[in-house]
Design an enzyme around this catalytic site. Structure first.
Site, mmCIF file in Angstrom:
data_model
loop_
_atom_site.group_PDB
_atom_site.id
_atom_site.type_symbol
_atom_site.label_atom_id
_atom_site.label_comp_id
_atom_site.label_asym_id
_atom_site.label_seq_id
_atom_site.Cartn_x
_atom_site.Cartn_y
_atom_site.Cartn_z
ATOM 1 N N GLY A 160 0.833 -1.200 0.000
ATOM 2 C CA GLY A 160 0.000 0.000 0.000
ATOM 3 C C GLY A 160 0.868 1.251 0.000
ATOM 4 O O GLY A 160 1.053 1.902 1.032
ATOM 5 N N GLU A 183 12.879 -4.594 -4.850
ATOM 6 C CA GLU A 183 11.764 -4.681 -5.786
ATOM 7 C C GLU A 183 12.253 -4.599 -7.224
ATOM 8 O O GLU A 183 11.827 -5.322 -8.095
ATOM 9 C CB GLU A 183 10.782 -3.541 -5.502
ATOM 10 C CG GLU A 183 9.583 -3.522 -6.435
ATOM 11 C CD GLU A 183 8.538 -2.497 -6.014
ATOM 12 O OE1 GLU A 183 8.870 -1.593 -5.237
ATOM 13 O OE2 GLU A 183 7.400 -2.622 -6.490
ATOM 14 N N GLU A 242 10.303 5.173 -17.027
ATOM 15 C CA GLU A 242 10.787 6.555 -17.198
ATOM 16 C C GLU A 242 11.513 7.013 -15.939
ATOM 17 O O GLU A 242 12.588 7.609 -16.011
ATOM 18 C CB GLU A 242 9.615 7.500 -17.517
ATOM 19 C CG GLU A 242 9.074 7.370 -18.931
ATOM 20 C CD GLU A 242 8.322 6.066 -19.185
ATOM 21 O OE1 GLU A 242 7.799 5.467 -18.210
ATOM 22 O OE2 GLU A 242 8.274 5.619 -20.344
#
Lengths: 332, 381
Positions: free
Chosen positions: B125, B242, B365
């Site tokens: 979250g 990640e 990006e």
């Protein structure tokens, strides 16, 4: 499993890098465009003295007894420095061919007294430095031969990279048979060595461009602060990041024939050359675009590496040709 | 350099492969459906009971203390075997490294075993309607009230959020502080009073993510990970995981390109023409998967010697997400006018999923900005 270079390999690479920085700065590369033989004065002898020509020669033949894993990093530095000598042809192809043939010619080769180039089927019709070398290792009817300078004739072909003195050669005299040396292996070594140089050229183009866009101001700030420019250069960095390991991996395959049959070796070399060719092509385009008009001039040094990059990307097989060979190995 | 696997690694690969073969449940429903989620939770339990849910963790937490090379081999075998995906991936790959780094002993003892067994499935979250690429713009407030925080605000694009048991959040504990300051990493149980979740249909129509609404939602202060106010630093440690090799190891793409070459061979056997350009694209994808593999082994060698992955993780994130997209797009081009048919079409499912790769975990990006500024050293402005 340890994908890392030894301290010894790192140190040797650093020493050669310093030598290139010293003896082969951009002015020397540019001078080689205009002088008679396309060479950098003093460089060859210094390389011989340092043992760079002897990396792939076994110790009992007076060589360093290192393998392709150590050599590709040297060739990467040669690409970075823009070395115009046929170092790859000599050290990565001719010397091990002479060694594998058990030829006594190896002594003069690793000492630098006989300077070789190579004429292989994978290199196309033009031979680098053919008019200035003392001898060739040539592929003749699928076999390798050593050819002294008086046994071949040359017809010059001008490269856009004028430090690459090219010529077509015709074998006219007596050649020494190099039985025991394998032509397919020689072609793979040349493609691998060229791939390593491509990585070096790409790194040089990236470094030069990062420096330039940090200094060049437009609209009151460095052009390197604009996202469009950043993304071009990030792509170049990604291309290098994911092609260099394939070059090192292919060097391992070539150096370990006991665990890598010729098909696997060829597949690994072709993976390396196809990605390295793509990486340097992308580096050339981005470097020129990010420099703008100054990069498009003959006077500015960027062109030395642009033209080297174009040439090396296509030499000893371009990206598409090498992918075809990988596809064959995959049986698709 | 030594690119041969020592015999213990070869044995490990064999052990891993035979266990996966013997325990493969076959095709199960999508993890982003209510029933599929629970079936996937059962698969997590099977993995856990076999000792294969978190092989890189210490044995005390349910792992088998694998080194990085073993973990990469495990991932290669996992994806090659064709067993179901990991519903626990967000927790295991993104949160667990943060708990190991920043969690108290009590937090580690409580959360890690439950994560390993699939009893707790975690969702992330972080994003908010006004805080996507600009994550530091987070507004969800968590105001201290005794031994609880009172949360008000909204989270969105919360993957697995529709069914997860716990959510790892970044919230603003100091409403006076701006940007990266005053943020706190907070673990929120999905049944916390005052939290409502609303599933969002993903591009494929499944409720793959959710919005979370906090209306005076009370969460214990014991659920802070790291220090109050240090949320940004704590979170960025996980962002490295990640983007880096944790979330999408090479094995996933190596398996995908093997299926892609098999598809070409099968088409040729049935006398379908595969034009030269598509053959080239397939080969390019295959080579890129190997490139990612060897780049990762190179990284692993550094990590095992004590190096750390910093901004370089962004190089991998761009590379694997674009490889994933390209390889699935190539597969669909091979399938041609049957590619749109959804029945039994893993390539189409994979393509739709791959489309999210360049967006999640920081858009490509943003990654390219990070590469330019922090790896290449270009000026920020």
């Amino acid at each position: 499993m340890k994908f890392a270079f030894t301290d010894e390999q790192d140190m040797f690479r650093d020493t050669v890098r310093d030598l290139f920085a010293d003896l082969c700065p951009p002015e020397a590369v540019r001078a080689s465009w205009d002088n008679e033989d396309g060479r950098v004065p003093g460089l060859w002898d210094a390389l011989a003295e340092m043992g760079v020509l002897a990396v792939l020669a076994p110790e009992d033949a007076g060589g360093l007894g290192m393998d392709e894993v150590g050599l590709v990093r040297i060739l990467e530095e040669a690409g970075y420095a823009g070395v115009p000598e046929p170092l790859m042809e000599h050290a990565a192809v001719a010397v091990p061919a002479l060694a594998e043939a058990g030829s006594e010619l190896i002594e003069a080769a690793i000492g630098g007294a006989t300077r070789y180039s190579v004429a292989l089927s994978g290199g196309g019709p033009n031979v680098l430095a053919a008019a200035s070398v003392d001898a060739l290792v040539a592929e003749d009817d699928g076999a390798l031969v050593a050819v002294p300078a008086d046994a071949f004739t040359v017809t010059g072909a001008e490269s856009i990279d004028q430090s690459r003195r090219l010529a077509r050669v015709e074998l006219t005299g007596e050649c020494a048979d190099l039985g025991g040396a394998d032509a397919a292996l020689a072609n793979d070594r040349a493609a691998l060595g060229t791939a390593a140089q491509c990585i070096g050229v790409a790194r040089r183009l990236l470094d030069a461009t990062v420096e330039y866009v940090g200094e060049r101001h437009q609209f009151g700030k460095p052009v390197g602060s604009y996202q469009a420019v950043k993304h071009h250069l990030a792509n170049v960095r990604i291309g290098i990041e994911f092609s260099a390991p394939l070059v090192y991996r292919a060097a391992w395959s070539v150096a370990h024939p006991e665990t890598h049959d010729p098909v696997t070796r060829g597949r690994d070399v072709s993976m390396a050359k196809s990605t390295a060719s793509d990486a340097v092509d992308e580096a050339c385009r981005a470097a020129l675009q990010c420099h703008g008009a100054i990069g498009y001039t003959f006077e500015y040094d960027l062109q030395l590496w642009l033209k080297r990059g174009w040439a090396l990307a296509a030499t000893y097989g371009d990206a598409r040709g090498h992918r075809d060979r990988v596809a064959d190995a995959l049986e698709i | 350099m030594d690119l041969e696997l020592a015999s213990r690694y070869i044995d490990f690969r064999e052990e891993c492969r035979s266990w996966l073969q013997a325990n493969n449940p076959g095709q199960i429903a999508s993890m982003d459906t209510p029933e599929g989620f629970e079936v996937h939770r059962e698969w997590e339990r099977v993995l856990f009971d076999g000792g294969w849910s978190v092989p890189g963790w210490p044995t005390a937490c349910g792992g088998r203390d694998c080194d990085l090379i073993e973990w990469l081999i495990y991932e290669e075998e996992y994806w090659l075997s064709g067993v179901p995906g990991r519903v626990s991936a967000n927790g295991v790959n993104l949160l667990a490294p943060t708990i190991f780094n920043f969690g108290t002993q009590e937090q580690q003892d409580y959360f890690l075993p439950k994560m390993a067994s699939g009893e707790h499935i975690w969702a992330q979250g972080w994003s908010e309607p006004e805080a996507g690429s600009d994550l530091a713009a987070i507004k969800t407030k968590a105001i201290r009230d005794g031994d609880h925080y009172v949360l008000n605000g909204q989270k969105t694009w919360c993957s697995r959020g529709a069914f997860a048991d716990w959510i790892f959040c970044i919230v603003r504990t100091d409403p006076e502080a701006e940007r990266h300051a005053g943020l706190t990493y907070l673990l929120v149980p999905a049944d916390a009073p005052g939290m409502e979740r609303r599933p969002i249909g993903r591009l494929d129509g499944e409720p793959g993510f959710a919005e979370l609404f906090f209306d005076n939602c009370r969460v214990s202060v014991d659920n802070v990970l790291g220090e109050e106010g240090q949320g940004w630093a704590v979170a960025m440690a996980a962002a490295g995981s990640e983007r880096g090799l944790n979330l999408r190891s090479p094995g996933r793409f190596m398996a995908a390109v093997e299926r892609l070459t098999a598809l070409v061979r099968a088409m040729k056997e049935q006398d379908h023409d595969v034009d030269a350009r598509l053959r080239d694209e397939v080969t390019d994808a295959w080579i890129k998967a190997q490139a990612y593999r060897w780049q990762t082994y190179q990284l692993a060698a550094g990590l095992m010697e004590g190096a750390e992955i910093g901004s370089e993780a962004s190089l991998g994130k761009v590379f694997w997400s674009e490889l994933d997209l390209e390889l699935h797009a190539t597969a669909l081009r091979l399938l041609g006018d049957t590619g749109e048919v959804v029945d039994d079409n893993d390539w189409l499912d994979g393509y739709v999923f791959a489309l999210s790769g360049p967006i999640y975990a920081g858009t490509n990006e943003i990654q390219r900005n990070i590469i330019a500024e922090r790896v290449l050293g270009l000026p920020r402005r």
